[in-house]
Design a protein around this motif. Structure first.
Motif, mmCIF file in Angstrom:
data_model
loop_
_atom_site.group_PDB
_atom_site.id
_atom_site.type_symbol
_atom_site.label_atom_id
_atom_site.label_comp_id
_atom_site.label_asym_id
_atom_site.label_seq_id
_atom_site.Cartn_x
_atom_site.Cartn_y
_atom_site.Cartn_z
ATOM 1 N N ASN A 5 8.947 -29.167 -7.886
ATOM 2 C CA ASN A 5 9.629 -27.911 -8.162
ATOM 3 C C ASN A 5 8.876 -27.183 -9.269
ATOM 4 O O ASN A 5 8.418 -27.790 -10.230
ATOM 5 C CB ASN A 5 11.073 -28.165 -8.605
ATOM 6 C CG ASN A 5 11.955 -28.590 -7.464
ATOM 7 O OD1 ASN A 5 11.902 -28.007 -6.384
ATOM 8 N ND2 ASN A 5 12.763 -29.611 -7.670
ATOM 9 N N ASP A 62 20.024 -25.471 -8.305
ATOM 10 C CA ASP A 62 21.197 -25.974 -7.601
ATOM 11 C C ASP A 62 22.338 -26.176 -8.597
ATOM 12 O O ASP A 62 22.839 -27.268 -8.797
ATOM 13 C CB ASP A 62 20.863 -27.259 -6.840
ATOM 14 C CG ASP A 62 20.206 -28.325 -7.700
ATOM 15 O OD1 ASP A 62 19.447 -27.988 -8.619
ATOM 16 O OD2 ASP A 62 20.441 -29.519 -7.453
ATOM 17 N N SER A 140 12.420 -26.499 -1.806
ATOM 18 C CA SER A 140 12.960 -27.293 -2.910
ATOM 19 C C SER A 140 12.685 -28.764 -2.670
ATOM 20 O O SER A 140 12.813 -29.251 -1.552
ATOM 21 C CB SER A 140 14.466 -27.075 -3.039
ATOM 22 O OG SER A 140 14.989 -27.907 -4.048
ATOM 23 N N SER A 141 12.302 -29.440 -3.733
ATOM 24 C CA SER A 141 12.073 -30.888 -3.656
ATOM 25 C C SER A 141 13.201 -31.600 -4.391
ATOM 26 O O SER A 141 13.006 -32.189 -5.447
ATOM 27 C CB SER A 141 10.719 -31.241 -4.279
ATOM 28 O OG SER A 141 9.683 -30.625 -3.590
ATOM 29 N N GLY A 142 14.406 -31.526 -3.876
ATOM 30 C CA GLY A 142 15.546 -32.190 -4.501
ATOM 31 C C GLY A 142 16.167 -31.362 -5.605
ATOM 32 O O GLY A 142 15.945 -30.163 -5.712
ATOM 33 N N THR A 143 16.940 -32.032 -6.446
ATOM 34 C CA THR A 143 17.667 -31.330 -7.495
ATOM 35 C C THR A 143 16.715 -30.733 -8.527
ATOM 36 O O THR A 143 15.605 -31.221 -8.734
ATOM 37 C CB THR A 143 18.689 -32.255 -8.191
ATOM 38 O OG1 THR A 143 19.457 -31.474 -9.111
ATOM 39 C CG2 THR A 143 18.001 -33.394 -8.932
ATOM 40 N N HIS A 144 17.177 -29.681 -9.169
ATOM 41 C CA HIS A 144 16.421 -29.037 -10.236
ATOM 42 C C HIS A 144 16.920 -29.478 -11.610
ATOM 43 O O HIS A 144 16.368 -29.080 -12.620
ATOM 44 C CB HIS A 144 16.562 -27.512 -10.134
ATOM 45 C CG HIS A 144 15.941 -26.947 -8.909
ATOM 46 N ND1 HIS A 144 16.650 -26.726 -7.758
ATOM 47 C CD2 HIS A 144 14.670 -26.584 -8.642
ATOM 48 C CE1 HIS A 144 15.847 -26.226 -6.847
ATOM 49 N NE2 HIS A 144 14.640 -26.134 -7.348
#
Length: 158
Positions: A5, A62, A140-144
Motif C-alpha cells: 500500500n 479502510d 489494496s493489499s489488505g488493511t491500511h
C-alpha cells in the motif's frame, strides 16, 4: 511479491478519524505540499478540497466508509518511492484540518520502499483525479491500519 500500500494509517489516527467521521460525515485527506502547514496530511469533509485531474490517489483507508488519501501529482513524483504513514500526535497543527480543535494533529511519516517493493509498484497504474472521476480505484493489499507508526516506519531513538 504483491505491491505494498502506498499509504497507511496508525490505529490511533484511525480512531481519531472515526470520531471525526461521526461528527462530520465522509472525509478525505490531502497531503499538503508545504507553505503554511509544512507538509501535513490535511483532513477535510469529502469534497471540501477540490481534487485536481493530476492529483494522485495513494489509498482509500479502510476506516468507516473509506477515506481517500490524495497527493498532488508533482509531489507524488518526488514521493513515489516512499510509503506515507499517517499518525496522530498531541498538539495543534496549522490550517484547516478537522482535527485541530481536538488538541491533536495528524502527522506524516515516511518509509522508503525497498527495491523489491518499488519493482512491484512499477507495474501498477496510479489513479489520478481524472481517473477517479471515471470510477477507477487503487489496488489494496489488505488493511491500511497499523498498530503504531513504528510498525511501518522505524523511528530514531531519542
Amino acid at each position: 511479491m504483491p505491491a505494498p500500500n502506498r499509504a497507511l494509517i496508525t490505529a490511533a489516527a484511525a480512531d481519531l478519524l472515526r470520531t471525526l467521521q461521526d461528527r462530520h460525515g465522509a472525509l478525505m485527506f490531502h497531503q499538503s505540499g508545504g507553505c503554511c502547514d509544512g507538509s501535513s496530511p490535511m483532513c477535510y469533509p469529502d469534497g471540501d478540497f477540490v481534487v485536481g485531474d493530476r492529483d494522485v490517489l495513494l489509498a482509500v483507508f479502510d476506516v468507516g466508509d473509506g477515506v481517500p488519501v490524495w497527493i498532488s501529482g508533482p509531489q507524488f513524483d518526488a514521493w513515489k518511492h516512499t510509503q506515507l504513514v499517517i499518525d496522530v500526535v498531541p498538539g495543534r497543527g496549522g490550517g484547516f484540518s478537522l482535527e485541530a480543535p481536538e488538541g491533536k494533529r495528524f502527522l506524516s511519516r515516511g518509509r522508503a520502499f525497498t527495491d523489491e517493493e518499488n519493482r512491484a509498484l512499477a507495474g501498477e497504474t496510479v489513479v489520478t483525479g481524472a481517473a477517479y472521476e471515471r470510477g477507477e480505484r487503487p489496488v489494496s493489499s489488505g488493511t491500511h491500519v497499523v498498530a503504531e507508526g513504528v510498525d511501518a516506519c522505524p523511528m530514531p531513538l531519542r
